[in-house]
Design an enzyme around this catalytic site. Structure first.
Site: not given
Lengths: 205, 563
Positions: B53, B115-116, B165, B478
């Site tokens: 993602e 969940f999630q 959802k 760097m």
């Protein structure tokens, strides 16, 4: 409380300092925020204070004179440079309609405090009438165990009563509200703001 | 007539109404109904399945930066959403218009540690321009309309839509109205004539004016307006990292890049100019160095679209609030034609000095190991300085920004404010999709390349013709440079044990080469640009290479190390 202010302002212990005259540039500011009435608004505002490590001294939230618009009154101690940036960053949030800041001299402001003491202590108190007149105390409840009364005023006034009571008896509970404030100036910012919004709306339509 | 639709379909139709053509995403549990609807719209959207993602968000950023359109991401709740956070924060810092739509547990489950479930609104409040939770199907169309309005107007930025959802599966009437106005958000302030007059007066009295060009010019499509302004009053300009390409590299008044690794001339002259005109830039600390000694002698004219930027870091003598697309022409009208020949010539001595001490040894090296600068120069030249530059973060980024040349605007895609390693590969994917006709060159270090290396899979699947160059020094360069200069050469955690990058490219079927000499480099560049297919070039560069000039962090901007 005045002493507490000082300690917070410059980090030094100082007994005599008047917050209004403190010369390290920090003082108490009142931030007024008009917002949409939505979930999570307080969070949006408070994170801006958090990022700059500013402590919110008091907070009061209510419906404003206009339906659907909420008004936050927040006090914090900082310098003018910082409060200006904070207010701009609050103002920038989409769900905030308008935000501005004032110092005490621009405002009429008030807080309310409530006190609970044991009834027996209150009865035994000497100079009750004098105390009630001096602080303009309003008694809200008397029962066999406790007396509850209120006082409105500035922080130093409500704190003054608490301090005096504490010397004489045990204060069982004490609570003070956040500040509510109204600007003294002739300019009505809310109406200006709404006129400005309407003007812009017409531009887009 | 009834136009009842399932929420997920309302989202699809709403995205079409906003002229969305590309979606970067990754499916998961609580966004499945939406992906199911997307299945019916595969002919309407170019859908790009990234491999993570974070990659989706950076790809959307790359797409937005080159095209000016809003980048769109579609991810799931919980870990999908938290993986997107880096890209959202990056877009916030660099004012990139994004709409990130994330699945969320059903409204009935919210707050139950379902969940999630993650409080995405809470997580992203400080790093989004706006975030909103869609809890019912009727809410979708207005929320999408508002999201696109907010993301790509005013000071642009990321918007998160947290898409419960139940709202995806419920039915509602579809009725789309574009959003042009939202109370509390006034993106286009009318330019105040008094502010223009005050700014013009200061500029008209300037003997040694210097313009600082920021990304606001590019975001406002004000490149022509900038040029007209600079040319009329003969004002030399320095550019921020993100402002690069607003003005062509070879423009007479372009004096190069500002800041920590910028050009010597504009940094020195910042503290000599009598008037500084900041145009769509925000005085980032990487540009200013120590604010206490920054341009104290100068009157500052600050043009910006964001009121919160005015007086934030540097107090302005004159402020012009508004889109520079609108304010610059008005200002140009009010300023007098002028010549500042002597002042402009005074940059020359610093240009010569930097050229001798830093640039020539870096970009025209003839012996020893390859230099990053010469690789960048050769690749830029091979594209006729016409390509889009995408970079990762670190030495590769600075070398690329310094030595890649630009002829067109919207040619720099780099993570400026957040400095996100791993930005390069996915941003290049998005850039190529957003500007398919342009050559896209992506420079990364060996470190950053491995942070989002999985996106090679996206490149493979979509055959996205990005030209990737690893400036490999087997160090986190760097950080190593800072350790050499400021931490007694204690190379804590910076040497890298790297894989054989060519084998990895082979596994993805991406053409590749590895070069260590100048002859090999020339041949590989030729091969790389022979077609429009993806390519990975590993250039093994000097391990202990340094990026100069350098103003150490927090120091006065004129304290420049030249190596």
């Amino acid at each position: 409380m005045a002493d507490n202010f000082k300690a917070k302002q410059c980090g030094k212990e100082c007994q005599k300092c008047n917050p209004a005259e403190c010369n390290d540039g920090k003082k108490l500011f009142t931030v007024t925020v008009f917002s949409e009435n939505q979930v999570g608004l307080l969070n949006q505002i408070s994170i801006i204070f958090t990022r700059r490590r500013l402590n919110i001294e008091s907070l009061s939230v209510s419906q404003s004179a206009l339906p659907g618009i909420h008004k936050f009154t927040i006090t914090t101690i900082t310098d003018e440079d910082t409060i200006e940036k904070v207010v701009k960053q609050i103002d920038k949030r989409i769900d905030i309609i308008k935000s501005f800041y004032n110092d005490d001299s621009d405002l009429v402001y008030q807080e309310i405090a409530m006190y609970k003491v044991a009834t027996q202590d209150f009865i035994n108190l000497e100079g009750t009438e004098e105390l009630i007149r001096k602080y303009n105390i309003r008694i809200l409840e008397i029962n066999e165990t406790c007396v509850i009364f209120e006082k409105t005023g500035h922080t130093d006034e409500t704190q003054g009563l608490f301090n005096e009571l504490s010397q004489k008896l045990q204060v069982l509970q004490f609570i003070r509200s956040g500040r509510v404030a109204i600007t003294k100036s002739k300019i009505e910012r809310l109406s200006d703001m709404l006129a400005n919004i309407e003007a812009h709306k017409m531009m887009y339509e | 007539m009834s136009n009842q639709m399932k929420g997920a379909y309302i989202l699809m139709e709403s995205l079409l109404k906003e002229n969305v053509d590309t979606i970067f995403g990754y499916p998961g549990g609580s966004i499945m109904p939406t992906f199911d609807a997307l299945y019916d719209y595969m002919d309407k959207f170019n859908y790009v399945l990234t491999r993570h993602e974070q990659g989706a968000t950076h790809a959307a950023q790359g797409y937005a930066r080159v095209s000016g359109k809003t980048g769109v991401c579609l991810v799931t709740s919980g870990p999908g959403a938290t993986n997107a956070i880096t890209g959202i924060a990056d877009a916030m810092m660099d004012s990139t218009p994004l709409v990130v739509i994330a699945g969320q547990a059903g409204a009935a489950f919210l707050g139950t540690d379902a969940f999630q479930e993650v409080d995405l609104i809470g997580c992203t409040l400080p790093i989004t321009k706006w975030s909103y939770q869609i809890r019912s199907a009727a809410d979708i169309a207005p929320a999408v309309a508002k999201a696109f309005h907010i993301a790509n107007s005013g000071r642009k930025g990321p918007v998160v839509l947290d898409f419960a959802k139940n709202a995806q599966v419920e039915m509602a009437e579809f009725n789309y109205e574009k959003c042009h106005f939202t109370r509390g958000y006034i993106p286009f302030t009318a330019i105040k004539p008094t502010q223009i007059d005050a700014a013009a007066e200061i500029i008209n009295n300037a003997k040694k004016p210097l313009a600082l060009v920021g990304q606001g010019v590019i975001l406002g499509n004000a490149e022509a307006e900038l040029k007209a302004f600079l040319e009329k009053a003969d004002i030399p300009a320095g550019s921020t990292l993100l402002g690069l390409s607003a003005l062509p590299s070879d423009h007479r008044l372009n004096k190069g890049m500002l800041g920590m690794h910028g050009n010597v001339g504009p940094n020195i002259k910042t503290n000599e100019a009598d008037v500084i005109i900041a145009i769509g830039m925000r005085f980032d600390d990487r540009v200013t160095g120590d604010l206490k000694t920054y341009a104290k002698q100068a009157k500052i004219v600050h043009l910006d679209i964001d009121n919160a930027e005015l007086d934030k870091n540097v107090k302005a003598t004159a402020k012009v609030l508004g889109d520079v697309k609108a304010s610059l022409p008005e200002l140009t009208l009010k300023i007098k034609e002028a010549k500042h020949t002597q002042w402009i010539e005074s940059f020359h001595e610093y240009e010569v000095k930097e050229d001798e001490k830093v640039i020539r040894p870096e970009v025209y090296a003839t012996e020893g190991p390859l230099k990053m600068g010469e690789v960048v120069r050769k690749i830029s030249e091979a594209t006729n300085n016409d390509a889009v530059l995408v970079t990762d973060v670190g030495q590769n980024q600075i070398m690329a920004a310094r030595y890649f040349k630009f002829t067109k605007s919207r040619s720099v895609v780099t993570s400026g404010g957040l400095g996100t390693m791993g930005f390069g590969i996915p941003a290049a994917i998005g850039a190529k999709i957003g500007a398919p006709k342009r050559t896209v060159c992506m420079f990364a270090g060996d470190g950053g390349f491995q942070m989002t290396i999985q996106e090679l899979g996206t490149i493979m699947e979509k055959q996205i013709g990005v030209k990737m160059i690893i400036l490999n020094n087997n160090y986190l360069g760097m950080v190593r440079q800072w350790q050499e200069l400021f931490f007694k050469k204690r190379y804590s955690s910076t040497p890298m044990m790297n894989p054989h990058f060519n084998t990895i490219a082979d596994a993805y079927g991406i053409k590749n080469a590895e070069v260590s000499t100048r002859e090999e480099l020339d041949a590989a560049i030729k091969e790389m640009f022979a077609d429009d297919k993806p390519y990975l070039l590993i250039a093994n560069c000097e391990e202990m290479g340094m990026v100069y000039p350098m103003v150490p962090a927090g120091e006065t901007i004129t304290n420049i190390l030249l190596g």
